[in-house]
Design an enzyme around this catalytic site. Structure first.
Site, short mmCIF file in Angstrom:
data_model
loop_
_atom_site.label_atom_id
_atom_site.label_comp_id
_atom_site.label_asym_id
_atom_site.label_seq_id
_atom_site.Cartn_x
_atom_site.Cartn_y
_atom_site.Cartn_z
N ASP A 240 24.51 -1.47 -54.64
CA ASP A 240 25.75 -1.03 -54.00
C ASP A 240 26.82 -0.91 -55.07
OD1 ASP A 240 27.10 -0.76 -51.17
OD2 ASP A 240 28.49 -1.94 -52.40
N ASN A 248 37.37 5.47 -54.12
CA ASN A 248 37.58 6.65 -53.28
C ASN A 248 39.03 6.80 -52.87
OD1 ASN A 248 35.45 8.40 -52.96
ND2 ASN A 248 34.55 7.34 -51.22
N ASP A 257 32.38 11.52 -55.09
CA ASP A 257 31.09 12.23 -55.07
C ASP A 257 30.53 12.39 -56.47
OD1 ASP A 257 31.31 12.45 -52.35
OD2 ASP A 257 31.90 14.57 -52.34
N GLU A 284 27.63 4.47 -50.42
CA GLU A 284 27.44 4.22 -51.85
C GLU A 284 26.25 3.31 -52.12
OE1 GLU A 284 30.37 1.05 -50.36
OE2 GLU A 284 29.82 3.11 -49.90
#
Length: 378
Positions: A240, A248, A257, A284
């Site tokens: 993770d 983000n 992305d 993620e």
């Protein structure tokens, strides 16, 4: 009329595989009908009947049977063999015409034309072979006309015109048939390509290029159904991205992305040389499925990927001026016969929670640590 080298080889192999039985049976019947004309030989040729028997049964038939055997065995010279069968019949019939006399011979000449056309319809050889064989047959026919009196001088041009017409029809028929087969081959290859592309899309995450959950379910389903793998170890690694929500929120989803794509590239590189499958498991989170891998080996793989992600050096200024994106890893391993896929994922997820709870940017369980630690994601 040919494809590039590799495609041409595939086309020839597929075309021969599809038609060789039909061609074999077709020419077997054709050879039977050819020999059946021995009845007309008996009725029409009189004193030359024995000559035709020898030509049909002791010359043409054995040679054609050998050629047919090569067709059945899908010889590398398949096209040549297919073309030589009608040519052999024509040579045999022409030899009979040269060695005999009688008013019946003009009828037999048209039999040569019929054989030439049937060679294209039944055998379906490539156009280039048809053109060469037809040209040789035509030269042979002119030689027969030259050394025999089958036709009077004023009728020879008409017979030559008939033969030329038969040759043209043969070549055009071969061309049309080959063009149709090649177009069908192209269509078939296009369908296969599109199906493969759709299948890849159905099994791939569009953002990262990693496998998706459907692909993971198929892979684990096959592995757990494989009885030979029952007692071998299998590992799951869950990773993770640390504090990805902050990343983000700070830099936008486009940057997020791009970050995931770069991490996915490092993950795929880290699995090089293994049978592992990298899966985008959600958001993620990335899952690694590792058949035939014990806990120690899985930890080594996870640690190498963790370091590779740090080396990627994706900036994370929200955490500090020199901060880079990192990831936490949870590892679990067992034998196929001792657990289900879901149980192994739960164990790996618990280890991932522990890695997060114990400071992130690490692989858990660490040497000497318990893999059953339960902790909440910080």
């Amino acid at each position: 009329m040919a494809f590039p080298a590799e495609a041409e080889v595939l086309f020839r192999r597929q075309n021969v595989e599809q038609q060789y039985k039909l061609v074999f049976i077709g020419w077997l019947i054709g050879l039977f009908l050819y020999d059946l004309f021995i009845i007309s030989d008996y009725v029409l040729t009189g004193a030359y009947f024995q000559t035709y028997v020898v030509i049909r049964l002791l010359f043409v038939t054995p040679i054609c049977l050998v050629l047919l055997w090569g067709i059945w065995r899908k010889s590398p010279y398949y096209d040549l063999l297919v073309s030589l069968i009608p040519a052999t019949m024509v040579v045999g019939l022409s030899t009979g015409l040269v060695l005999s006399e009688g008013d019946y011979r003009p009828h037999y000449v048209f039999g040569n034309i019929l054989l030439m056309v049937c060679g294209c319809v039944v055998g379906r050889p490539r156009t280039q072979f048809v053109a060469v064989i037809v040209a040789l047959q035509f030269i042979g026919y002119l030689a027969v006309l030259q050394v025999t009196d089958i036709f009077p001088a004023d009728s020879k041009p008409v017979s030559i015109l008939f033969y030329i017409s038969g040759a043209v029809v043969s070549i055009l028929t071969a061309y049309a048939a080959e063009k149709s087969v090649r177009q069908s081959f192209l269509l078939d290859q296009r369908i296969k390509y599109l199906n493969a592309a759709l299948n890849i899309q159905a099994l791939t995450d569009p953002l990262t290029g990693l496998a998706n959950r459907r692909s993971f379910e198929q892979a684990t389903g096959r592995h757990w159904a494989n009885k030979t793998a029952a007692r071998k170890p299998v590992a799951i690694i869950l990773l993770d991205v640390d504090r990805f929500k902050i990343f983000n929120d700070s830099y936008g989803h486009s940057a997020g992305d791009l970050c995931l794509k770069r991490i996915a590239g490092r993950v795929v590189a880290g699995l090089a040389g293994t049978d592992g499958l990298a899966v985008r498991f959600g958001g993620e989170e990335i899952l690694l499925f590792l058949p035939n891998t014990d806990l120690t080996s899985a930890r080594c793989i996870a640690e190498a990927i963790r370091c590779a992600i740090l080396d990627e050096a994706v900036p994370h200024p929200a955490l500090g001026p020199d901060a880079v994106v990192s990831a936490s890893f949870g590892v679990a391993s067992a034998t196929v016969e001792s657990c289900e896929v879901a149980e192994l994922i739960i164990a790996a997820d618990a280890a991932l929670y522990a890695a997060k709870a114990n400071g992130r940017n690490q692989v858990w369980p660490q040497p000497g640590a318990s893999a059953s630690v339960e902790a909440k994601r910080a």
